[in-house]
Motif scaffolding. Structure first.
Motif, PDB file in Angstrom:
ATOM      1  N   SER A   1     -28.320  23.657  28.738  1.00 34.29           N
ATOM      2  CA  SER A   1     -29.621  24.108  29.223  1.00 34.29           C
ATOM      3  C   SER A   1     -29.730  25.603  28.975  1.00 34.29           C
ATOM      4  N   LEU A   2     -30.839  25.996  28.366  1.00 31.65           N
ATOM      5  CA  LEU A   2     -31.001  27.404  27.992  1.00 31.65           C
ATOM      6  C   LEU A   2     -31.961  28.109  28.934  1.00 31.65           C
ATOM      7  N   TYR A   3     -31.666  29.336  29.214  1.00 28.47           N
ATOM      8  CA  TYR A   3     -32.582  30.148  30.008  1.00 28.47           C
ATOM      9  C   TYR A   3     -33.808  30.494  29.163  1.00 28.47           C
ATOM     10  N   PRO A   4     -34.877  30.956  29.796  1.00 29.64           N
ATOM     11  CA  PRO A   4     -36.094  31.264  29.048  1.00 29.64           C
ATOM     12  C   PRO A   4     -35.957  32.523  28.204  1.00 29.64           C
ATOM     13  N   VAL A   5     -35.139  32.451  27.193  1.00 30.98           N
ATOM     14  CA  VAL A   5     -34.937  33.605  26.323  1.00 30.98           C
ATOM     15  C   VAL A   5     -35.635  33.317  24.993  1.00 30.98           C
ATOM     16  N   PRO A   6     -36.581  34.133  24.587  1.00 29.62           N
ATOM     17  CA  PRO A   6     -37.281  33.845  23.339  1.00 29.62           C
ATOM     18  C   PRO A   6     -36.425  34.173  22.115  1.00 29.62           C
ATOM     19  N   GLY A   7     -36.742  33.527  21.012  1.00 33.70           N
ATOM     20  CA  GLY A   7     -36.147  33.899  19.734  1.00 33.70           C
ATOM     21  C   GLY A   7     -34.823  33.261  19.403  1.00 33.70           C
ATOM     22  N   ILE A   8     -34.428  32.217  20.127  1.00 30.43           N
ATOM     23  CA  ILE A   8     -33.173  31.548  19.764  1.00 30.43           C
ATOM     24  C   ILE A   8     -33.434  30.692  18.533  1.00 30.43           C
ATOM     25  N   SER A   9     -32.647  30.900  17.483  1.00 27.76           N
ATOM     26  CA  SER A   9     -32.884  30.127  16.262  1.00 27.76           C
ATOM     27  C   SER A   9     -31.846  29.034  16.066  1.00 27.76           C
ATOM     28  N   GLU A  10     -30.678  29.198  16.649  1.00 30.13           N
ATOM     29  CA  GLU A  10     -29.617  28.230  16.394  1.00 30.13           C
ATOM     30  C   GLU A  10     -28.592  28.275  17.521  1.00 30.13           C
ATOM     31  N   VAL A  11     -28.111  27.116  17.899  1.00 28.83           N
ATOM     32  CA  VAL A  11     -26.998  27.056  18.853  1.00 28.83           C
ATOM     33  C   VAL A  11     -25.886  26.260  18.180  1.00 28.83           C
ATOM     34  N   VAL A  12     -24.724  26.868  18.108  1.00 27.30           N
ATOM     35  CA  VAL A  12     -23.596  26.246  17.409  1.00 27.30           C
ATOM     36  C   VAL A  12     -22.466  26.013  18.404  1.00 27.30           C
ATOM     37  N   LEU A  13     -21.925  24.805  18.355  1.00 23.17           N
ATOM     38  CA  LEU A  13     -20.788  24.472  19.212  1.00 23.17           C
ATOM     39  C   LEU A  13     -19.499  24.757  18.445  1.00 23.17           C
ATOM     40  N   ALA A  14     -18.659  25.598  19.022  1.00 19.87           N
ATOM     41  CA  ALA A  14     -17.338  25.851  18.436  1.00 19.87           C
ATOM     42  C   ALA A  14     -16.327  25.039  19.232  1.00 19.87           C
ATOM     43  N   TYR A  15     -15.539  24.235  18.549  1.00 17.99           N
ATOM     44  CA  TYR A  15     -14.696  23.253  19.227  1.00 17.99           C
ATOM     45  C   TYR A  15     -13.290  23.268  18.642  1.00 17.99           C
TER      46      TYR A  15
ATOM     47  N   PHE B   1     -20.167  23.106  14.922  1.00 12.96           N
ATOM     48  CA  PHE B   1     -21.148  22.046  14.767  1.00 12.96           C
ATOM     49  C   PHE B   1     -22.524  22.564  15.194  1.00 12.96           C
ATOM     50  N   ASP B   2     -23.519  22.348  14.323  1.00 15.80           N
ATOM     51  CA  ASP B   2     -24.908  22.689  14.657  1.00 15.80           C
ATOM     52  C   ASP B   2     -25.394  21.801  15.788  1.00 15.80           C
ATOM     53  N   MET B   3     -25.870  22.402  16.870  1.00 12.86           N
ATOM     54  CA  MET B   3     -26.425  21.583  17.946  1.00 12.86           C
ATOM     55  C   MET B   3     -27.904  21.358  17.672  1.00 12.86           C
ATOM     56  N   GLU B   4     -28.434  20.278  18.210  1.00  9.73           N
ATOM     57  CA  GLU B   4     -29.841  19.981  18.009  1.00  9.73           C
ATOM     58  C   GLU B   4     -30.648  20.666  19.107  1.00  9.73           C
ATOM     59  N   LEU B   5     -31.550  21.548  18.697  1.00 13.80           N
ATOM     60  CA  LEU B   5     -32.370  22.294  19.664  1.00 13.80           C
ATOM     61  C   LEU B   5     -33.603  21.476  20.010  1.00 13.80           C
ATOM     62  N   LEU B   6     -33.746  21.144  21.284  1.00 10.71           N
ATOM     63  CA  LEU B   6     -34.899  20.391  21.746  1.00 10.71           C
ATOM     64  C   LEU B   6     -35.454  21.086  22.977  1.00 10.71           C
ATOM     65  N   GLY B   7     -36.565  21.797  22.803  1.00 10.68           N
ATOM     66  CA  GLY B   7     -37.150  22.511  23.932  1.00 10.68           C
ATOM     67  C   GLY B   7     -36.183  23.543  24.467  1.00 10.68           C
ATOM     68  N   ASP B   8     -35.921  23.481  25.780  1.00 14.58           N
ATOM     69  CA  ASP B   8     -35.024  24.460  26.386  1.00 14.58           C
ATOM     70  C   ASP B   8     -33.603  23.920  26.510  1.00 14.58           C
ATOM     71  N   SER B   9     -33.266  23.002  25.627  1.00 16.60           N
ATOM     72  CA  SER B   9     -31.903  22.489  25.665  1.00 16.60           C
ATOM     73  C   SER B   9     -31.370  22.282  24.243  1.00 16.60           C
ATOM     74  N   ALA B  10     -30.068  22.214  24.158  1.00 17.92           N
ATOM     75  CA  ALA B  10     -29.417  21.937  22.875  1.00 17.92           C
ATOM     76  C   ALA B  10     -28.385  20.854  23.132  1.00 17.92           C
ATOM     77  N   ILE B  11     -28.333  19.866  22.259  1.00 16.31           N
ATOM     78  CA  ILE B  11     -27.409  18.760  22.488  1.00 16.31           C
ATOM     79  C   ILE B  11     -26.580  18.479  21.241  1.00 16.31           C
ATOM     80  N   TYR B  12     -25.381  17.980  21.483  1.00 24.67           N
ATOM     81  CA  TYR B  12     -24.533  17.532  20.381  1.00 24.67           C
ATOM     82  C   TYR B  12     -23.537  16.514  20.922  1.00 24.67           C
ATOM     83  N   THR B  13     -23.373  15.444  20.183  1.00 24.34           N
ATOM     84  CA  THR B  13     -22.373  14.450  20.569  1.00 24.34           C
ATOM     85  C   THR B  13     -21.224  14.533  19.588  1.00 24.34           C
ATOM     86  N   LEU B  14     -20.086  14.897  20.124  1.00 24.42           N
ATOM     87  CA  LEU B  14     -18.895  15.095  19.304  1.00 24.42           C
ATOM     88  C   LEU B  14     -18.216  13.754  19.054  1.00 24.42           C
ATOM     89  N   SER B  15     -17.842  13.521  17.819  1.00 22.18           N
ATOM     90  CA  SER B  15     -17.185  12.256  17.483  1.00 22.18           C
ATOM     91  C   SER B  15     -15.861  12.121  18.240  1.00 22.18           C
TER      92      SER B  15
END
Lengths: 799, 231
Positions: A47-61, A72-86
């Motif tokens: 869940s992301l705070y209301p910060v403007p200008g985020i272009s990418e969220v990457v999960l380092a694992y 891994f590139d996370m999928e940005l959807l609105g104010d959240s980013a999701i990723y399902t790790l294999s």
């Protein structure tokens, strides 16, 4: 005045340092991670705070027994980013992760803030697959099964259950409804027949929960299984008709950040259709954040899949080929596979980056144009002047990848991959150095003795051209390099050169910018081989990696190159899978092509022991890690000693989790870690970090649960101490016959980092398949005089 | 007379003791298997009953329970320890036995007649999964295949089956994936590569759903029933 400036500078420095050192974030509100069980997928929801200008969220694992992060590139959807790790990446006892948040301005922030300089990645315990999972068997319905209500029966087998289990105390829930009273206990078998209690079962998707208790009345294990109940007619129809599931979600929210207020509006539609073995899925996500001057934020995806052997995806796809070549990068185009077993083929084609025109900062005539890297010639007829200083834009980049392979992969598979990526130099007016990339690779996997022996290898070589704006080298340019007899001072034959150029230019633009320049030194080779043996309760893994400093694939943005070395690990299961001992050693070094001032060696030793008891006792994980980095620059080398690296990082970690009943069920997690960084270089920047946290989740009744958490953090760097205390209070309450679900979380922090924050959501079911979600987030940092908030409403309609 | 009385009481005592002992053995009333799916005519009876009853979905089968399928009928039987399932084809009769010790269960299916397809998970060291016909015993460790009790034949799709003939020369052997075995009248065990017809039989045994095609003719409606392959 001078004194005032000094105080201001010190204050700014202190605040900046405070920001860096805090293991909190102004971008990430919270990260939810599904239960991590070895071999099972793990879902990250940010869940992301209301910060403007985020272009990418990457999960380092990174798994516990490795030292190099994968991204891994996370999928940005609105104010959240999701990723399902294999599940392939999920191994006991722990994994480390952090987030890299990239802004449109090019600024990159990590969560926790300050990685790697002043903060460390977060660690999550990975549970071994519980033996208890195989003790309680849901015989019927099978997971995902569609059953006719007339024929529906539930059958749970406890034949394999431990003698500690009190079978008679087992509770059966269908959704939230306790159906235990209707169940028949026949020895070690529990049976429930819907026919006998027609009111207890309704039609639709059902979730069966089996709660098992030990003879002391304490929770022993819980098993879940989902299935669908239909009428006989529906079941018959379902086998020959399209089944459509899906959801439509619309959101409008206002974000306020540092007096800047912005409205965001999103609409997403998910559709899933099945017809026998044919699956048709579609996803559309449209957002007001879509702008022409940034990379796409809208998402479109269509998918057609028939059984397990044929699939085609259109739109925004995330294809995965061998990880060194293409690893889940977004490709807007077409992807698909045909798996015939003995022969398979995967392919993808599309845009990985869209063109964004650059902007003119200042125009110049021929006389006053300065010599600067961003001053370029422009069309004077169109712009009035022949030169301008510009902000460079981004070229359109297309990517094509193909992987034929032989063998189904259950025992053996051998694949070959070709990837080609190219910038379109004509896609923008103000750009610099369009590039082109070709990668060739091969990969193989071999499983023997019922997968007790697993061998995985992959190797790739890349060619990169760093500037294709001038096109292929011309014959005239070649002639100029050679003397009249066709020889050159660098020992090549002209005809041979032309032949090679003609062949190579069918794959990639050939000119003076093509690399690698030193292929004989394997600078653009990336390879790894891994052997895993599973015998005698040991899982031994050994791997070797080699990543040349010039290796690059347009399908893999995050790979750390210029590394080679070995990794050896062993995980030992003991005492009937209750104790796990893990030890791993990794030794890597850089400067493979002697392009750096000195060679740095990285040695990592990780050890841990985990105890997952089957008695009323906490689950414990103890871990010790030692990482050393050392290069060959001596402190006495007065010219280069500022580049000297010689440090040791020691980490001691203890994690305990315990479920107990004190009136009601409580789940507790406690962890404490001490990280000591000893810097033996001339900088002598010794640091210590101590973090302790305690979280208690309490389940008061089926409608109310609460969480209380404390985190204490302190660090010492030189003579500077920094500490804060984070309190987390949360509750979730269901009311109005489950139609209304309220969640409240309050997260104040005290000490050197002060922040007040709360997060409130209310979800109300307007109709059976229509719900409204109101969300309000607020946080303030008194020291920075900053107050930010987000308020939004989301409507969700389920088909 | 006294002797007769003594014999009577002794017999009664032994009978009660045996019954008590047997009662103890049957204290654990866990069914050995369940009838998971029924197509048309499937009947069952418990070991101590003589009359057949129509089976219903979820019917528990106790130790020694007997299952019978009629013409164009089928039963899917699920073992309660999660070890596997049986597809009992039409016109078959079988008994299911199970002996539970601690957390393991030894299973034995006696096929009196007919054809049974099976999918058996890997068994632990202390567990047995056996099929018995009047002519042979097959020990399964984790495999898929078919036992054809009518033709004294075993088809092995994958895995490994230990076979022993119970008649004549009582030959033994091991059957691996892709092969078939037949017990001859003199107790020899013939192992050979599966024929195309047998491969087809293997696949047909997996079909568990009956579908109907209705054809309207001038003389009325013709219904054709056929099995649909399991997903």
């Amino acid at each position: 005045m001078k004194q005032y400036k000094l105080i201001t500078a010190v204050l700014i420095l202190f605040l900046a340092l405070s920001e860096l050192q805090a293991q909190v974030s102004n971008t990430v509100s919270n990260v939810k991670i599904s239960q991590a069980i070895e071999g099972k997928p793990v879902k990250f929801s940010v869940s992301l705070y209301p910060v403007p200008g985020i272009s990418e969220v990457v999960l380092a694992y990174k798994p516990y027994d490795e030292s190099i992060f994968e991204y891994f590139d996370m999928e940005l959807l609105g104010d959240s980013a999701i990723y399902t790790l294999s599940g392939d990446y999920v191994r006991t006892p722990l994994f480390s992760y952090y987030l890299s948040i990239e802004f449109e301005t090019g600024v990159v922030e990590t969560y926790p803030l300050g990685i790697p300089e002043t903060a460390v990645p977060l660690e999550v315990t990975v549970r071994a697959p519980s033996v208890k999972d195989s003790e309680i068997i849901v015989l019927s319905p099978a997971p995902g099964e569609k059953v006719a209500i007339n024929d529906m029966f539930i059958s749970v087998s406890m034949i394999k259950a431990s003698e500690d289990v009190d079978i008679g105390a087992t509770k059966l829930y269908l959704g939230d409804v306790d159906i235990t009273q209707y169940a028949l206990f026949a020895g070690d078998l529990i049976l429930f027949y819907a026919e006998n209690f027609p009111d207890a079962v309704s039609l639709g998707d059902k979730s069966l929960k089996v709660e098992v208790f030990n003879k002391n009345g304490e929770p022993y294990h819980t098993v879940n299984s989902d299935f669908t109940v239909l009428t006989s007619t529906e079941l018959a129809e379902a086998q020959k008709q399209f089944i459509t599931n899906g959801s439509i979600e619309a959101e409008s929210r206002n974000q306020s950040y540092n007096d800047q207020s912005t409205w965001f509006n999103n609409l997403s539609v998910n559709l899933k259709n099945t017809y026998d073995d044919l699956r048709l899925n579609a996803k559309v996500y449209v957002t007001s954040e879509e702008k022409a001057d940034r990379q796409p934020r809208n998402r479109f995806r269509g998918e057609v899949q028939y059984q397990d052997w044929l699939s085609a995806e259109f739109g925004d796809t995330y294809p995965k080929l061998p990880t060194y070549i293409l690893n889940g990068k977004r490709v807007r185009g077409v992807s698909g596979f045909i798996n015939l077993g003995f022969f398979n083929i995967e392919a993808t084609y599309g845009q990985v980056r869209r063109s964004i025109e650059g902007t003119i900062i200042e125009k110049y005539n021929r006389l006053n144009a300065p010599l600067a890297s961003n001053v370029i010639a422009i069309d004077s007829a169109r712009y009035g002047d022949p030169f301008a200083a510009v902000n460079f834009g981004t070229y359109d980049r297309q990517l094509f990848a193909l992987r034929p392979s032989f063998g189904a992969g259950e025992i053996f598979q051998w694949g070959f991959t070709y990837l080609h990526g190219k910038d379109d130099p004509n896609s923008i007016d103000f750009g610099s150095r369009p590039r082109e990339n070709v990668v060739l690779g091969t990969d193989m996997k071999l499983n023997l003795d019922e997968r007790r022996i697993q061998l995985r290898t992959q190797a790739s070589v890349s060619l990169i051209n760093d500037d294709i704006s001038s096109g292929d080298i011309t014959d005239e340019q070649i002639d100029s390099l050679f003397s009249g007899d066709g020889s050159s001072s660098f020992g090549s034959d002209k005809d041979q050169f032309v032949t090679l150029k003609d062949i190579a230019s069918t794959f990639i633009t050939v000119n003076q910018y093509i690399g690698p320049l030193n292929p004989e030194e394997l600078s653009s080779l990336a390879a790894e081989a891994e052997l895993q043996l599973n015998y005698f309760n040991n899982r031994i893994r050994g791997s070797y990696i080699y990543r040349g400093n010039q290796y690059e694939s347009f399908g893999q943005d995050f790979m750390v190159t210029d590394r080679k070395g070995i990794n050896i690990s062993d995980r030992i299961r003991m005492i009937d899978n209750q104790v796990f001992f893990t030890v791993s050693y990794e030794s890597l070094e850089d400067n493979l092509q002697n392009t750096l001032l000195s060679t740095t060696k990285y040695d990592n030793l990780n050890t841990s022991v985990s105890y997952f008891p089957r008695i009323d006792f906490p689950a414990i994980t103890l871990s010790y890690k030692n990482r050393t980095r050392q290069n060959d620059i001596a402190p006495t080398d007065t010219v280069n000693n500022i580049f000297m690296i010689d440090d040791v990082t020691s980490t001691i970690l203890a994690k305990l989790s315990y479920d107990f009943i004190a009136g009601v069920k409580h789940n507790t997690n406690f962890s404490i870690s001490n990280i000591g960084f000893e810097d033996e270089s001339i900088s002598d920047l010794d640091q210590t970090f101590v973090t302790a946290s305690l979280n208690v989740s309490s389940f008061w009744n089926r409608d109310l649960n609460s969480t209380v958490g404390f985190t204490s953090y302190s660090s010492t760097a030189g003579d500077q101490d920094y500490s804060y205390f984070l309190l987390s209070l949360g509750a979730s309450y269901r009311l109005l016959d489950d139609k209304l679900n309220l969640n409240l979380n309050i997260n104040p922090s005290f000490g050197d980092f002060k922040r007040n924050g709360f997060d409130f959501t209310a979800q109300y079911a307007l109709m059976q398949n229509l719900s409204a979600i109101f969300q309000l987030r607020y946080y303030s940092m008194p020291d920075l005089n900053t107050t930010n908030s987000v308020a939004g409403l989301r409507l969700r309609y389920t088909l | 007379m006294k002797i007769i009385k003594q014999v009577f009481f002794f017999t009664l005592f032994i009978g009660i003791a045996l019954a008590f002992t047997a009662g103890n053995f049957h204290d654990d009333q866990t069914p050995v298997a369940l009838v998971k799916k029924i197509v048309k005519d499937v009947q069952y009876k418990s070991a101590d009953e003589t009359d057949w009853e129509a089976a219903k979905m979820g019917e528990p089968l106790m130790d020694g329970g007997e299952v019978k399928t009629g013409f164009q009928s089928l039963a899917l039987v699920l073992f309660t320890d999660g070890s596997g399932l049986l597809r009992v084809r039409e016109n078959s009769i079988l008994n299911i036995y199970g002996e539970k010790s601690k957390r393991a269960m030894n299973k034995n299916t006696f096929i009196q007649e007919g054809v049974v397809g099976f999918e058996v998970n890997k068994q632990s060291e202390d567990e047995e999964f056996k099929f018995t016909t009047p002519t042979m015993v097959a020990s399964i460790r984790g495999t898929e295949g078919v036992i054809d009790g009518d033709q004294n034949k075993v088809l092995c799709e994958s895995g490994l089956i230990e076979l022993a003939a119970l008649i004549g020369q009582k030959e033994t052997g091991v059957l691996t994936g892709g092969n078939a075995a037949q017990v001859t009248e003199d107790g020899q065990l013939k192992i050979y590569e599966m024929t195309d017809a047998e491969k087809q039989q293997l696949q047909q045994t997996k079909q568990i759903t009956i579908k109907k095609i209705r054809v309207e003719t001038e003389d009325g409606t013709l219904e054709v029933e056929y099995y649909e392959e399991e997903e």
